[in-house]
Scaffold this motif. Structure first.
Motif, PDB file in Angstrom:
ATOM      1  N   VAL A 151      38.051  43.602  55.321  1.00  0.00           N
ATOM      2  CA  VAL A 151      37.296  42.910  54.285  1.00  0.00           C
ATOM      3  C   VAL A 151      38.250  42.442  53.194  1.00  0.00           C
ATOM      4  O   VAL A 151      39.141  43.179  52.775  1.00  0.00           O
ATOM      5  CB  VAL A 151      36.214  43.839  53.688  1.00  0.00           C
ATOM      6  N   HIS A 152      38.070  41.215  52.759  1.00  0.00           N
ATOM      7  CA  HIS A 152      38.874  40.687  51.654  1.00  0.00           C
ATOM      8  C   HIS A 152      38.661  41.544  50.414  1.00  0.00           C
ATOM      9  O   HIS A 152      37.526  41.758  49.980  1.00  0.00           O
ATOM     10  CB  HIS A 152      38.471  39.238  51.374  1.00  0.00           C
ATOM     11  N   SER A 153      39.742  42.042  49.821  1.00  0.00           N
ATOM     12  CA  SER A 153      39.636  42.918  48.659  1.00  0.00           C
ATOM     13  C   SER A 153      40.895  42.798  47.825  1.00  0.00           C
ATOM     14  O   SER A 153      42.008  42.952  48.358  1.00  0.00           O
ATOM     15  CB  SER A 153      39.436  44.371  49.108  1.00  0.00           C
ATOM     16  N   LYS A 154      40.751  42.518  46.525  1.00  0.00           N
ATOM     17  CA  LYS A 154      41.926  42.504  45.657  1.00  0.00           C
ATOM     18  C   LYS A 154      41.503  42.627  44.201  1.00  0.00           C
ATOM     19  O   LYS A 154      40.335  42.409  43.831  1.00  0.00           O
ATOM     20  CB  LYS A 154      42.762  41.250  45.865  1.00  0.00           C
ATOM     21  N   ALA A 155      42.465  43.013  43.369  1.00  0.00           N
ATOM     22  CA  ALA A 155      42.298  43.110  41.924  1.00  0.00           C
ATOM     23  C   ALA A 155      43.557  42.545  41.284  1.00  0.00           C
ATOM     24  O   ALA A 155      44.674  42.838  41.735  1.00  0.00           O
ATOM     25  CB  ALA A 155      42.086  44.565  41.510  1.00  0.00           C
ATOM     26  N   TYR A 156      43.405  41.743  40.253  1.00  0.00           N
ATOM     27  CA  TYR A 156      44.577  41.048  39.697  1.00  0.00           C
ATOM     28  C   TYR A 156      44.299  40.604  38.264  1.00  0.00           C
ATOM     29  O   TYR A 156      43.153  40.524  37.816  1.00  0.00           O
ATOM     30  CB  TYR A 156      44.921  39.828  40.558  1.00  0.00           C
ATOM     31  N   GLU A 157      45.378  40.311  37.548  1.00  0.00           N
ATOM     32  CA  GLU A 157      45.300  39.762  36.195  1.00  0.00           C
ATOM     33  C   GLU A 157      45.331  38.242  36.268  1.00  0.00           C
ATOM     34  O   GLU A 157      46.186  37.661  36.927  1.00  0.00           O
ATOM     35  CB  GLU A 157      46.469  40.256  35.349  1.00  0.00           C
ATOM     36  N   GLN A 158      44.392  37.624  35.579  1.00  0.00           N
ATOM     37  CA  GLN A 158      44.362  36.165  35.486  1.00  0.00           C
ATOM     38  C   GLN A 158      43.428  35.801  34.346  1.00  0.00           C
ATOM     39  O   GLN A 158      42.344  36.387  34.227  1.00  0.00           O
ATOM     40  CB  GLN A 158      43.865  35.542  36.786  1.00  0.00           C
ATOM     41  N   PRO A 159      43.798  34.866  33.482  1.00  0.00           N
ATOM     42  CA  PRO A 159      42.928  34.549  32.336  1.00  0.00           C
ATOM     43  C   PRO A 159      41.551  34.054  32.769  1.00  0.00           C
ATOM     44  O   PRO A 159      41.403  33.390  33.801  1.00  0.00           O
ATOM     45  CB  PRO A 159      43.694  33.445  31.598  1.00  0.00           C
ATOM     46  N   TYR A 160      40.571  34.420  31.968  1.00  0.00           N
ATOM     47  CA  TYR A 160      39.239  33.820  32.062  1.00  0.00           C
ATOM     48  C   TYR A 160      39.220  32.743  30.987  1.00  0.00           C
ATOM     49  O   TYR A 160      39.064  33.045  29.795  1.00  0.00           O
ATOM     50  CB  TYR A 160      38.167  34.890  31.818  1.00  0.00           C
ATOM     51  N   TYR A 161      39.457  31.503  31.391  1.00  0.00           N
ATOM     52  CA  TYR A 161      39.743  30.425  30.452  1.00  0.00           C
ATOM     53  C   TYR A 161      40.911  30.846  29.564  1.00  0.00           C
ATOM     54  O   TYR A 161      42.011  31.040  30.088  1.00  0.00           O
ATOM     55  CB  TYR A 161      38.492  30.028  29.660  1.00  0.00           C
ATOM     56  N   ASP A 162      40.701  31.059  28.258  1.00  0.00           N
ATOM     57  CA  ASP A 162      41.823  31.420  27.384  1.00  0.00           C
ATOM     58  C   ASP A 162      41.822  32.906  27.010  1.00  0.00           C
ATOM     59  O   ASP A 162      42.519  33.306  26.087  1.00  0.00           O
ATOM     60  CB  ASP A 162      41.790  30.574  26.113  1.00  0.00           C
ATOM     61  N   GLU A 163      41.067  33.722  27.759  1.00  0.00           N
ATOM     62  CA  GLU A 163      40.958  35.143  27.435  1.00  0.00           C
ATOM     63  C   GLU A 163      41.591  35.980  28.550  1.00  0.00           C
ATOM     64  O   GLU A 163      41.292  35.762  29.736  1.00  0.00           O
ATOM     65  CB  GLU A 163      39.481  35.522  27.275  1.00  0.00           C
ATOM     66  N   PRO A 164      42.483  36.933  28.220  1.00  0.00           N
ATOM     67  CA  PRO A 164      43.049  37.802  29.261  1.00  0.00           C
ATOM     68  C   PRO A 164      41.941  38.533  30.017  1.00  0.00           C
ATOM     69  O   PRO A 164      40.963  38.991  29.428  1.00  0.00           O
ATOM     70  CB  PRO A 164      43.919  38.785  28.467  1.00  0.00           C
ATOM     71  N   ALA A 165      42.089  38.637  31.339  1.00  0.00           N
ATOM     72  CA  ALA A 165      41.034  39.223  32.162  1.00  0.00           C
ATOM     73  C   ALA A 165      41.631  39.943  33.358  1.00  0.00           C
ATOM     74  O   ALA A 165      42.734  39.635  33.820  1.00  0.00           O
ATOM     75  CB  ALA A 165      40.065  38.137  32.646  1.00  0.00           C
ATOM     76  N   ILE A 166      40.893  40.926  33.843  1.00  0.00           N
ATOM     77  CA  ILE A 166      41.149  41.549  35.131  1.00  0.00           C
ATOM     78  C   ILE A 166      40.044  41.093  36.075  1.00  0.00           C
ATOM     79  O   ILE A 166      38.857  41.235  35.765  1.00  0.00           O
ATOM     80  CB  ILE A 166      41.152  43.088  35.037  1.00  0.00           C
ATOM     81  N   TRP A 167      40.445  40.551  37.224  1.00  0.00           N
ATOM     82  CA  TRP A 167      39.508  40.053  38.221  1.00  0.00           C
ATOM     83  C   TRP A 167      39.444  41.018  39.395  1.00  0.00           C
ATOM     84  O   TRP A 167      40.465  41.600  39.799  1.00  0.00           O
ATOM     85  CB  TRP A 167      39.939  38.678  38.725  1.00  0.00           C
ATOM     86  N   LEU A 168      38.242  41.176  39.928  1.00  0.00           N
ATOM     87  CA  LEU A 168      38.017  41.974  41.120  1.00  0.00           C
ATOM     88  C   LEU A 168      37.385  41.098  42.180  1.00  0.00           C
ATOM     89  O   LEU A 168      36.521  40.265  41.880  1.00  0.00           O
ATOM     90  CB  LEU A 168      37.081  43.152  40.824  1.00  0.00           C
ATOM     91  N   GLU A 169      37.791  41.296  43.434  1.00  0.00           N
ATOM     92  CA  GLU A 169      37.169  40.613  44.558  1.00  0.00           C
ATOM     93  C   GLU A 169      36.974  41.624  45.685  1.00  0.00           C
ATOM     94  O   GLU A 169      37.836  42.463  45.940  1.00  0.00           O
ATOM     95  CB  GLU A 169      38.035  39.445  45.037  1.00  0.00           C
ATOM     96  N   TRP A 170      35.822  41.551  46.316  1.00  0.00           N
ATOM     97  CA  TRP A 170      35.545  42.358  47.509  1.00  0.00           C
ATOM     98  C   TRP A 170      34.510  41.619  48.344  1.00  0.00           C
ATOM     99  O   TRP A 170      33.385  41.386  47.886  1.00  0.00           O
ATOM    100  CB  TRP A 170      35.027  43.749  47.147  1.00  0.00           C
ATOM    101  N   GLY A 171      34.894  41.251  49.582  1.00  0.00           N
ATOM    102  CA  GLY A 171      33.967  40.490  50.406  1.00  0.00           C
ATOM    103  C   GLY A 171      33.500  39.251  49.663  1.00  0.00           C
ATOM    104  O   GLY A 171      34.309  38.486  49.134  1.00  0.00           O
ATOM    105  N   PRO A 172      32.183  39.039  49.570  1.00  0.00           N
ATOM    106  CA  PRO A 172      31.679  37.847  48.897  1.00  0.00           C
ATOM    107  C   PRO A 172      31.645  37.990  47.372  1.00  0.00           C
ATOM    108  O   PRO A 172      31.394  37.007  46.669  1.00  0.00           O
ATOM    109  CB  PRO A 172      30.255  37.720  49.437  1.00  0.00           C
ATOM    110  N   TYR A 173      31.875  39.209  46.866  1.00  0.00           N
ATOM    111  CA  TYR A 173      31.672  39.462  45.443  1.00  0.00           C
ATOM    112  C   TYR A 173      32.934  39.201  44.626  1.00  0.00           C
ATOM    113  O   TYR A 173      34.060  39.444  45.078  1.00  0.00           O
ATOM    114  CB  TYR A 173      31.221  40.895  45.211  1.00  0.00           C
ATOM    115  N   GLN A 174      32.704  38.767  43.397  1.00  0.00           N
ATOM    116  CA  GLN A 174      33.780  38.539  42.441  1.00  0.00           C
ATOM    117  C   GLN A 174      33.291  38.966  41.058  1.00  0.00           C
ATOM    118  O   GLN A 174      32.128  38.751  40.697  1.00  0.00           O
ATOM    119  CB  GLN A 174      34.158  37.054  42.419  1.00  0.00           C
ATOM    120  N   ALA A 175      34.173  39.584  40.278  1.00  0.00           N
ATOM    121  CA  ALA A 175      33.824  40.025  38.929  1.00  0.00           C
ATOM    122  C   ALA A 175      35.046  39.882  38.036  1.00  0.00           C
ATOM    123  O   ALA A 175      36.190  39.889  38.513  1.00  0.00           O
ATOM    124  CB  ALA A 175      33.332  41.466  38.928  1.00  0.00           C
ATOM    125  N   ALA A 176      34.805  39.766  36.735  1.00  0.00           N
ATOM    126  CA  ALA A 176      35.890  39.681  35.758  1.00  0.00           C
ATOM    127  C   ALA A 176      35.511  40.468  34.520  1.00  0.00           C
ATOM    128  O   ALA A 176      34.358  40.408  34.067  1.00  0.00           O
ATOM    129  CB  ALA A 176      36.180  38.227  35.391  1.00  0.00           C
TER     130      ALA A 176
END
Length: 335
Positions: free
Chosen positions: A3-28
């Motif tokens: 299953v596709h799964s990862k966590a990484y740092e990437q801005p949410y527009y101009d705000e620092p964010a941590i992104w999560l992905e698992w299968g079809p789901y994505q969160a920040a």
């Protein structure tokens, strides 16, 4: 099958964010903006479950973040004249709601949190965040206790899991009053309309609120439509709501809001967990688009209401004590 799964740092527009992905789901989650979980999406079905700011709304978000994502409130909701007495101490908060002359929503909406770690496994992707209040922290001036809050968000086959821990690191008891101002899109599916949505909520009684939106200590009978919240459901926009309820977990052993998209044939389950004894529900004056089912530990203005703790759910967290709860957002087929 992997299953596709990862966590990484990437801005949410101009705000620092941590992104999560698992299968079809994505969160920040936004560590420097109150650890607000600003996004929860199903990228395969193009569902946007939480209200998010657009790129040109980031300054608006920073000025009023309570109506986006899942912001943490500590203490939650309104406090009469911004003050209360508890355990021999007087607490004084700024008056930040001119209309009522109350303090509202606490001090963590724009707080900076520490990212303790993030990662992914074959089972989940996750992020751990924390904030520690000591004498040198600005929040200590209003909540003069040494304490910490930890938040863990994870994505898996079971949707989005939230785990919160409050720990008293001081030498005297502290009031533990917490809520999440969860902002749910309705519609969350791109082709659906507001009229396609119905929700239920595990409620018992409604608290009577005075003209300052503070509980009187009395209850009000539920309207016929509110009774439908406990059975077949009704539109999130059936009338303007800024209502306060006691949770009811007796029938099912659960404490949840369920939002059904009748066109898609799916139900979003927000299982808040039984540690939250009250709900606020607000729908922006019945304006279609989003509404806020808010799980809350304690009664609004609890220290100022002349009722016993078993009714106000005002918790005294002893030195070294820990309060914790888990909540989950996930989908199931509509009944």
């Amino acid at each position: 099958m992997t299953v596709h799964s990862k966590a990484y740092e990437q801005p949410y527009y101009d705000e620092p964010a941590i992104w999560l992905e698992w299968g079809p789901y994505q969160a920040a989650v936004l560590p420097r903006a109150g650890a607000n979980l600003i996004a929860f999406r199903d990228t395969e079905k193009h569902y946007a479950i939480l209200r998010e700011p657009a790129a040109d709304e980031m300054e608006l978000f920073r000025s009023n973040s309570v109506i986006y994502g899942i912001p943490l409130l500590f203490p939650p909701n309104r406090y009469e004249n911004g003050t209360f007495n508890w355990n021999g101490r007087t607490y004084t908060f700024p008056i930040n709601e001119e209309r009522t002359g109350n303090h509202i929503h606490g001090f963590f909406l724009d707080s900076v949190w520490r990212v303790e770690g993030f990662g992914s496994t074959g089972q989940e992707s996750f992020v751990n965040l924390s904030i520690t209040i000591e004498e040198d922290h600005p929040i200590y001036a209003f909540l003069p206790h040494r304490f910490s809050i930890q938040l863990r968000y994870s994505l898996s086959a079971n949707g989005l899991l939230q785990h919160v821990i409050v720990k008293n690191n001081g030498e005297e008891a502290m009031p533990c009053m917490l809520a999440f101002h969860t902002t749910i899109n309705a519609p969350f599916a791109p082709e659906s309309l507001p009229g396609d949505y119905r929700y239920t909520l595990t409620i018992d009684k409604r608290w009577e609120l005075d003209e300052r939106m503070l509980p009187t200590g009395e209850h009000q009978p539920l309207l016929e439509e509110e009774e439908l919240m406990k059975s077949t459901g009704l539109s999130p926009y059936w009338k303007p709501m800024d209502n306060h309820y006691i949770s009811d977990v007796n029938a099912s052993g659960r404490n949840a809001m369920e939002l059904t998209d009748t066109r898609e044939g799916v139900t979003l389950v927000y299982d808040a967990g039984t540690a939250y004894k009250h709900w606020m529900i607000w729908n922006n004056d019945a304006t279609p688009g989003f509404f806020c089912p808010e799980p809350q530990i304690n009664l609004v203005n609890a220290p100022n209401v002349n009722l016993p703790p078993e009714q106000t759910a005002l918790l005294a967290l002893e030195p070294g004590g820990i309060w914790e709860a888990t909540s989950r957002l996930y989908f199931r087929s509509a009944k």
